[in-house]
Design a protein around this motif. Structure first.
Motif, PDB file in Angstrom:
ATOM      1  N   VAL A 155       0.851  -1.191   0.000  1.00 45.75           N
ATOM      2  CA  VAL A 155       0.000   0.000   0.000  1.00 45.75           C
ATOM      3  C   VAL A 155       0.887   1.241   0.000  1.00 45.75           C
ATOM      4  CG1 VAL A 155      -1.735   1.314   1.281  1.00 45.75           C
ATOM      5  CG2 VAL A 155      -1.874  -1.179   1.203  1.00 45.75           C
ATOM      6  N   ARG A 156       0.655   2.113  -0.966  1.00 48.71           N
ATOM      7  CA  ARG A 156       1.467   3.336  -1.105  1.00 48.71           C
ATOM      8  C   ARG A 156       0.737   4.599  -0.720  1.00 48.71           C
ATOM      9  NH1 ARG A 156       6.383   1.539  -0.778  1.00 48.71           N
ATOM     10  NH2 ARG A 156       6.811  -0.102  -2.283  1.00 48.71           N
ATOM     11  N   GLY A 157      -0.581   4.496  -0.534  1.00 50.45           N
ATOM     12  CA  GLY A 157      -1.293   5.706  -0.159  1.00 50.45           C
ATOM     13  C   GLY A 157      -2.780   5.618  -0.409  1.00 50.45           C
ATOM     14  N   LEU A 158      -3.378   6.766  -0.627  1.00 53.87           N
ATOM     15  CA  LEU A 158      -4.832   6.904  -0.693  1.00 53.87           C
ATOM     16  C   LEU A 158      -5.246   7.592  -1.987  1.00 53.87           C
ATOM     17  CD1 LEU A 158      -7.009   8.194   2.269  1.00 53.87           C
ATOM     18  CD2 LEU A 158      -7.353   9.142  -0.002  1.00 53.87           C
ATOM     19  N   MET A 159      -6.343   7.112  -2.553  1.00 58.41           N
ATOM     20  CA  MET A 159      -6.941   7.765  -3.729  1.00 58.41           C
ATOM     21  C   MET A 159      -8.382   8.101  -3.409  1.00 58.41           C
ATOM     22  SD  MET A 159      -9.022   7.336  -6.653  1.00 58.41           S
ATOM     23  CE  MET A 159      -8.939   6.157  -7.994  1.00 58.41           C
ATOM     24  N   CYS A 160      -8.840   9.263  -3.903  1.00 58.22           N
ATOM     25  CA  CYS A 160     -10.264   9.560  -3.772  1.00 58.22           C
ATOM     26  C   CYS A 160     -10.721  10.468  -4.898  1.00 58.22           C
ATOM     27  CB  CYS A 160     -10.590  10.195  -2.412  1.00 58.22           C
ATOM     28  SG  CYS A 160     -10.002  11.878  -2.231  1.00 58.22           S
ATOM     29  N   MET A 161     -12.010  10.499  -5.081  1.00 55.89           N
ATOM     30  CA  MET A 161     -12.653  11.406  -6.030  1.00 55.89           C
ATOM     31  C   MET A 161     -13.638  12.272  -5.264  1.00 55.89           C
ATOM     32  SD  MET A 161     -13.545   9.404  -9.513  1.00 55.89           S
ATOM     33  CE  MET A 161     -13.763   7.752  -8.917  1.00 55.89           C
ATOM     34  N   ALA A 162     -13.665  13.547  -5.611  1.00 56.02           N
ATOM     35  CA  ALA A 162     -14.637  14.440  -4.976  1.00 56.02           C
ATOM     36  C   ALA A 162     -15.926  14.409  -5.793  1.00 56.02           C
ATOM     37  CB  ALA A 162     -14.080  15.854  -4.924  1.00 56.02           C
ATOM     38  N   PRO A 163     -17.038  14.831  -5.187  1.00 54.57           N
ATOM     39  CA  PRO A 163     -18.269  14.942  -5.967  1.00 54.57           C
ATOM     40  C   PRO A 163     -18.066  15.910  -7.133  1.00 54.57           C
ATOM     41  CG  PRO A 163     -18.668  15.370  -3.636  1.00 54.57           C
ATOM     42  CD  PRO A 163     -17.198  15.275  -3.803  1.00 54.57           C
TER      43      PRO A 163
END
Ligand SMILES: *Cc1c(COP(=O)(O)O)cnc(C)c1O
Length: 228
Positions: A155-163
């Protein structure tokens, strides 16, 4: 100068300006999202200095991956079905869409089969929209513990999408993501967590202001996509 080149220059200066407004002084990696654009567009982007490309679908990534030997890192960022994991692992440098514990386990299994340790990001659905894939923020600790027990992934980190809203309305989502990412850094060995992937054409400046270390940009570089 090609259109892609001038678009890239504009995107890069907007990233730099946003970085100047960020309290984090972070480096930012640009992932050029080439989905639905031809291989020639990818080649042109690479000629203009792009080092990282992003695709959503395994078939499309695989096809472009086999078309040449571009010196790029390949990012897979679309929801991944279990029966496509084997092909994804064969081509992707970073799978950004680690959106369920079962999927992470399957990625680990397939990677181990070929002696690979697959870099992944945990994708969180921070806004809680029903239409979005992603892990629930309240599961952060449990998912990180489970992921550490899977030998074939790193695991290298975090991904997300905003609305998909006015950019300013995305800020609370990105700020929460940065907080979760800081927490992740305390849960993994020192130095392992280095990527906070957030921000697309519509909202990347806000994401960088809130601490993104990686942005995924398609439309602002390549123009609108033609869905065939
Ligand atoms: C398509 C896509 C992007 C790029 O979107 P643009 O709005 O064209 O910049 C980034 N991230 C994900 C997960 C995507 O699906």
């Amino acid at each position: 100068m090609s259109e892609i080149e001038s678009n890239l220059n504009a995107v890069r200066s907007r990233i730099e300006a946003a970085r100047g407004r960020s309290p984090w002084h972070q480096a930012v990696t640009l992932v050029a999202v080439t989905k639905f654009h031809p291989y020639a567009a990818m080649e042109e982007a690479v000629r203009c200095g792009v080092t990282d490309v992003g695709e959503n679908r395994v078939q499309e990534m695989e096809k472009k991956f086999r078309m040449g030997t571009l010196p790029v890192r390949w990012h897979l960022q679309g929801h991944l079905q279990k029966n496509k994991v084997k092909k994804a692992v064969a081509a992707a440098d970073l799978i950004q869409s680690g959106d369920s514990p079962e999927l992470l386990a399957e990625i680990g299994r397939r990677a181990s089969e070929i002696g690979k340790r697959q870099d992944v990001l945990l994708e969180f659905n921070i806004s809680g929209e029903a239409t979005k894939y992603g892990l629930a923020p309240e599961d952060l600790n449990a998912v990180c513990a489970a992921a550490q027990a899977i030998p074939g992934i790193a695991v290298r980190g975090l991904m997300c999408m905003a609305p998909n809203e006015a950019p300013e309305l995305t800020r609370p989502v990105f700020r929460r993501a940065r907080g979760m990412w800081e927490r992740m850094k305390t849960l993994f060995p020192e130095g392992q967590i280095s990527v906070l992937s957030m921000g697309m054409t519509n909202d990347f400046e806000v994401a960088v202001e809130e601490g993104a270390t990686m942005v995924r940009i398609g439309t602002a570089i390549f123009g609108p996509r033609e869905y065939k």
